[in-house]
Design a protein around this motif. Structure first.
Motif, PDB file in Angstrom:
ATOM      1  N   GLY A 241      39.995  27.149  30.962  1.00 37.49           N
ATOM      2  CA  GLY A 241      40.674  27.145  29.675  1.00 37.49           C
ATOM      3  C   GLY A 241      42.098  26.644  29.857  1.00 37.49           C
ATOM      4  O   GLY A 241      42.322  25.629  30.523  1.00 37.49           O
ATOM      5  N   PRO A 242      43.085  27.349  29.328  1.00 36.85           N
ATOM      6  CA  PRO A 242      44.465  26.897  29.487  1.00 36.85           C
ATOM      7  C   PRO A 242      45.074  27.282  30.836  1.00 36.85           C
ATOM      8  O   PRO A 242      46.214  26.936  31.118  1.00 36.85           O
ATOM      9  N   TRP A 243      44.327  27.999  31.671  1.00 43.05           N
ATOM     10  CA  TRP A 243      44.872  28.476  32.938  1.00 43.05           C
ATOM     11  C   TRP A 243      44.564  27.493  34.059  1.00 43.05           C
ATOM     12  O   TRP A 243      43.412  27.095  34.246  1.00 43.05           O
ATOM     13  N   GLU A 244      45.584  27.150  34.802  1.00 44.85           N
ATOM     14  CA  GLU A 244      45.401  26.341  35.996  1.00 44.85           C
ATOM     15  C   GLU A 244      45.388  27.281  37.195  1.00 44.85           C
ATOM     16  O   GLU A 244      46.363  27.999  37.454  1.00 44.85           O
TER      17      GLU A 244
ATOM     18  N   VAL B  41      37.936  15.638  22.193  1.00 44.82           N
ATOM     19  CA  VAL B  41      38.822  16.214  23.190  1.00 44.82           C
ATOM     20  C   VAL B  41      39.757  17.194  22.483  1.00 44.82           C
ATOM     21  O   VAL B  41      40.106  17.002  21.313  1.00 44.82           O
ATOM     22  N   ASP B  42      40.106  18.272  23.185  1.00 40.81           N
ATOM     23  CA  ASP B  42      41.058  19.215  22.593  1.00 40.81           C
ATOM     24  C   ASP B  42      42.358  19.218  23.403  1.00 40.81           C
ATOM     25  O   ASP B  42      42.466  18.554  24.443  1.00 40.81           O
ATOM     26  N   ARG B  43      43.310  20.000  22.927  1.00 38.29           N
ATOM     27  CA  ARG B  43      44.636  20.014  23.551  1.00 38.29           C
ATOM     28  C   ARG B  43      44.572  20.528  24.987  1.00 38.29           C
ATOM     29  O   ARG B  43      45.260  20.006  25.869  1.00 38.29           O
ATOM     30  N   ASP B  44      43.740  21.540  25.218  1.00 34.80           N
ATOM     31  CA  ASP B  44      43.658  22.117  26.554  1.00 34.80           C
ATOM     32  C   ASP B  44      43.094  21.138  27.573  1.00 34.80           C
ATOM     33  O   ASP B  44      43.302  21.301  28.778  1.00 34.80           O
ATOM     34  N   THR B  45      42.339  20.164  27.101  1.00 38.32           N
ATOM     35  CA  THR B  45      41.831  19.139  28.011  1.00 38.32           C
ATOM     36  C   THR B  45      42.864  18.038  28.206  1.00 38.32           C
ATOM     37  O   THR B  45      43.071  17.546  29.322  1.00 38.32           O
ATOM     38  N   LEU B  46      43.500  17.665  27.109  1.00 43.32           N
ATOM     39  CA  LEU B  46      44.480  16.564  27.188  1.00 43.32           C
ATOM     40  C   LEU B  46      45.716  16.939  27.998  1.00 43.32           C
ATOM     41  O   LEU B  46      46.252  16.124  28.751  1.00 43.32           O
ATOM     42  N   ARG B  47      46.178  18.176  27.814  1.00 43.47           N
ATOM     43  CA  ARG B  47      47.460  18.578  28.407  1.00 43.47           C
ATOM     44  C   ARG B  47      47.484  18.384  29.930  1.00 43.47           C
ATOM     45  O   ARG B  47      48.363  17.683  30.435  1.00 43.47           O
ATOM     46  N   PRO B  48      46.529  18.941  30.683  1.00 40.48           N
ATOM     47  CA  PRO B  48      46.601  18.729  32.132  1.00 40.48           C
ATOM     48  C   PRO B  48      46.378  17.280  32.552  1.00 40.48           C
ATOM     49  O   PRO B  48      46.872  16.862  33.599  1.00 40.48           O
ATOM     50  N   LEU B  49      45.631  16.527  31.736  1.00 39.72           N
ATOM     51  CA  LEU B  49      45.446  15.114  32.076  1.00 39.72           C
ATOM     52  C   LEU B  49      46.774  14.374  32.002  1.00 39.72           C
ATOM     53  O   LEU B  49      47.105  13.568  32.864  1.00 39.72           O
ATOM     54  N   PHE B  50      47.557  14.679  30.957  1.00 37.14           N
ATOM     55  CA  PHE B  50      48.831  13.989  30.789  1.00 37.14           C
ATOM     56  C   PHE B  50      49.971  14.667  31.558  1.00 37.14           C
ATOM     57  O   PHE B  50      51.061  14.134  31.619  1.00 37.14           O
ATOM     58  N   GLN B  51      49.697  15.850  32.120  1.00 37.87           N
ATOM     59  CA  GLN B  51      50.641  16.443  33.067  1.00 37.87           C
ATOM     60  C   GLN B  51      50.278  16.033  34.495  1.00 37.87           C
ATOM     61  O   GLN B  51      50.968  16.414  35.435  1.00 37.87           O
TER      62      GLN B  51
END
Lengths: 463, 152
Positions: A241-244, B41-51
């Protein structure tokens, strides 16, 4: 304006070195005019061709993926002063005690090469004036009644390349890190070389543009764990989910303070696990646990006379110990408020008969005992929209069996100004004092006053 | 010269790439390579890709995110919606990442058409452009409207 833009595009396209689509052929005279749908199709075709030309141009000119090698870094300059009793035994080891000094704090350059997608080299070098001016025991015989004399290492030296006796001033260029990385998988990356020990938060952040405080916490500067190591590390992360969820594990030469090599085959081992939720702008948090264990020893070689007058070498250690350190950390960014917490406990056990001598300037003929060391610090900072300033407070304690005390407390506060995205001003005032909580040390016997007050400021630029 | 005349004609008809970006600048299209099996795609998928903390798609394909320059309006809108960062904090975020020795930021190109081209040429490509700049060479898997990442 639209027309001018198109003209500019067209002229650029004509002068572009790339091979564009072939020019459209005008309709022969007398031919029936195309229907609107055909015109639209043709227009779309022209647009596509124009886009291809435009992107080819921009790709060639401004696509930063072409930058396979990058140089960047940071630097900071500032003013600092430390107030401490002149009778304190700590004073000689503190930079600029009882004198206000302008200083070049850091000048760090990064060399970042990524010649192919899955391979990267990252090096960071730190330019320093050290060891010029750093305290050392005088080589000359001290006056009668003086047990030991501390002085400063000479800073300037005659430049042998200059016949007129010109002096050159300068010091070390130290390798902060130099490692090759294989990064094909995000859950499994391999790092080889010298790297910052992945222990807690501050040690990896390390750079003045990033860290909140001006003064490095005693948690780091006490070197209770090796801040950098040379070896092999695997690391990576995956998402839930949002956790890395991240990890790292390494084998290294261990703590190599005496030399950039180890003197024995016992390796250093360590690792870290972390969980991070970087919902930037709202709530961001990160939790971690780190561990390290390794052995430390020195090496001396005694040359003696053997049978028949031959010379015999005998290499051995004068001290050796195993150290094990565990730590936990937590970071919270709640809106404009930042909180950083780190704590660690370390165990040091010497080999029988192989204890380290205490510095002669602290105690005569004493050796270092087996010990437990605990250390922790906390920082709370809040960013204000007014002048982009960020006031903060920090507190720390460090407990270890020194010869003159067993606990250090430090309280401080400061103010940071985020002037631009690459320029920051940081300042801090802190007060540290020693105590003998366990009652095992006699602070009065060593020095009447060991408390230290420090004021520091830095103007920092990243580039 | 012939090309110049053609472009003049296109301008008179009111159709240029720039006009697309301006007319539909409020909505941002999130685009991927046409071979990408993802449908949304949702934000939780996009965010780490663009980070660049997540370097692969769930299919195992290496992700290749493409960014626009920091001063581009679409970039600002994308950073705010996906990373939760305003331009100043975004600049600081990437500076901090550099100093820490983190992974490099996404590839940066200078125009929407370059984003489309980069995404269409890389099977792991993912980028964002104005709706009007989307071409058949890429696939839309999400939209950003009103600061929210929405299904296509």
């Amino acid at each position: 304006m639209l027309l001018l833009t198109s003209l500019a595009h067209a002229q650029a396209a004509e002068s572009a070195p790339v091979t564009a689509a072939p020019p459209a052929i005008p309709a022969p005279a007398g031919e029936v005019r195309p229907q609107p749908t055909a015109a639209e199709k043709r227009l779309a075709d022209l647009e596509e061709r124009l886009a291809a030309v435009e992107s080819a141009q921009s790709t060639a000119d401004k696509d930063d993926s072409k930058n396979l090698f990058r140089i960047y870094g940071f630097t900071d300059m500032g003013v600092q002063r430390t107030w401490i009793s002149e009778t304190s035994l700590i004073a000689p080891y503190l930079a600029s005690s009882n004198a206000t000094n302008f200083v070049v704090g850091n000048l760090n350059l990064y060399l970042d090469a990524q010649p192919s997608k899955d391979w990267r080299f990252l090096g960071e070098v730190h330019f320093s004036n050290a060891p010029g001016g750093s305290p050392e025991q005088s080589n000359t015989s001290p006056p009668a009644g003086v047990l030991a004399r501390l002085t400063e290492r000479q800073y300037g030296h005659p430049d042998p390349a200059q016949p007129d006796g010109t002096y050159v001033f300068g010091g070390l260029v130290s390798i902060e890190r130099a490692h090759l990385d294989w990064t094909h998988f995000s859950f499994l990356k391999v790092r080889v070389g010298q790297f910052f020990t992945p222990f807690g938060v501050y040690n990896v952040d390390h750079g003045t543009p990033v860290v909140i405080t001006t003064k490095v916490p005693f948690f780091i500067s006490s070197r209770m764990f090796p801040t950098r190591q040379t070896g092999v590390m695997i690391h990576g992360s995956t998402f839930a989910g949002p956790w890395e969820l991240g990890y790292s594990a390494y084998v290294s030469n261990g703590r190599t303070d005496l030399a950039p090599i180890t003197f024995e085959d016992d390796r250093g081992f360590g690792g870290r696990i972390s969980a991070a939720n970087e919902q930037s702008g709202a709530l961001s948090m990160k939790f971690g646990a780190s561990f390290y264990t390794g052995r430390v020893s020195d090496e001396v070689v005694d040359i003696t006379l053997g049978p028949g007058g031959s010379l015999v070498a005998n290499g051995h250690s004068t001290y050796a110990f195993r150290e094990s350190i565990g730590g936990v950390d937590a970071s919270f960014d709640v809106g404009a408020t930042r909180v950083r917490l780190e704590a660690a406990v370390a165990r040091k056990v010497y080999d029988p008969g192989a204890r380290e001598p205490v510095l002669a300037t602290f105690a005569l003929n004493a050796t270092t005992p087996n010990s437990w060391t605990t250390s922790a610090y906390a920082i709370v900072a809040h960013r204000l929209s007014f002048l982009n300033m960020e006031p903060y407070v920090t507190g720390s304690f460090h407990r270890t069996p020194w010869s003159f005390a067993d606990t250090l407390f430090e309280l401080g506060g400061g103010l940071n100004f985020y002037i631009t995205s690459s320029v920051t001003f940081r300042s801090q005032v802190s007060r540290a004092w020693f105590a003998s909580i366990a009652g095992t040390a006699d602070t009065e016997k060593i020095a009447p006053e060991q408390d230290v007050t420090t004021a520091m400021s830095r103007l920092i630029m990243s580039f | 010269m012939r090309r110049l005349l053609l472009i003049l004609g296109m301008s008179l008809l009111g159709g240029t790439l720039s006009s697309h970006s301006q007319a539909e600048g409020d909505e941002i299209a999130i685009i991927v390579n046409k071979s990408n099996p993802a449908k949304s795609v949702d934000r939780d998928t996009l965010r780490p890709l663009f980070q660049t903390t997540q370097t692969q798609w769930s299919s195992g394909t290496a992700a290749a995110p493409v960014n626009l320059p920091e001063d581009n309006a679409l970039r600002k809108g994308f950073d705010a919606a996906v990373l939760g960062l305003d331009p100043d904090r975004s600049a600081r975020y990437w500076t901090d990442r550099k100093i820490r020795g983190g992974e490099r930021p996404p590839r940066k190109v200078s125009s929407a058409s370059a984003v489309v081209r980069a995404v269409s040429e890389d099977t792991g490509g993912v980028g964002y452009v104005a709706m009007g700049d989307v071409t058949p060479a890429v696939k839309i898997i999400g939209r950003i409207r009103g600061g929210q990442v929405l299904a296509p």
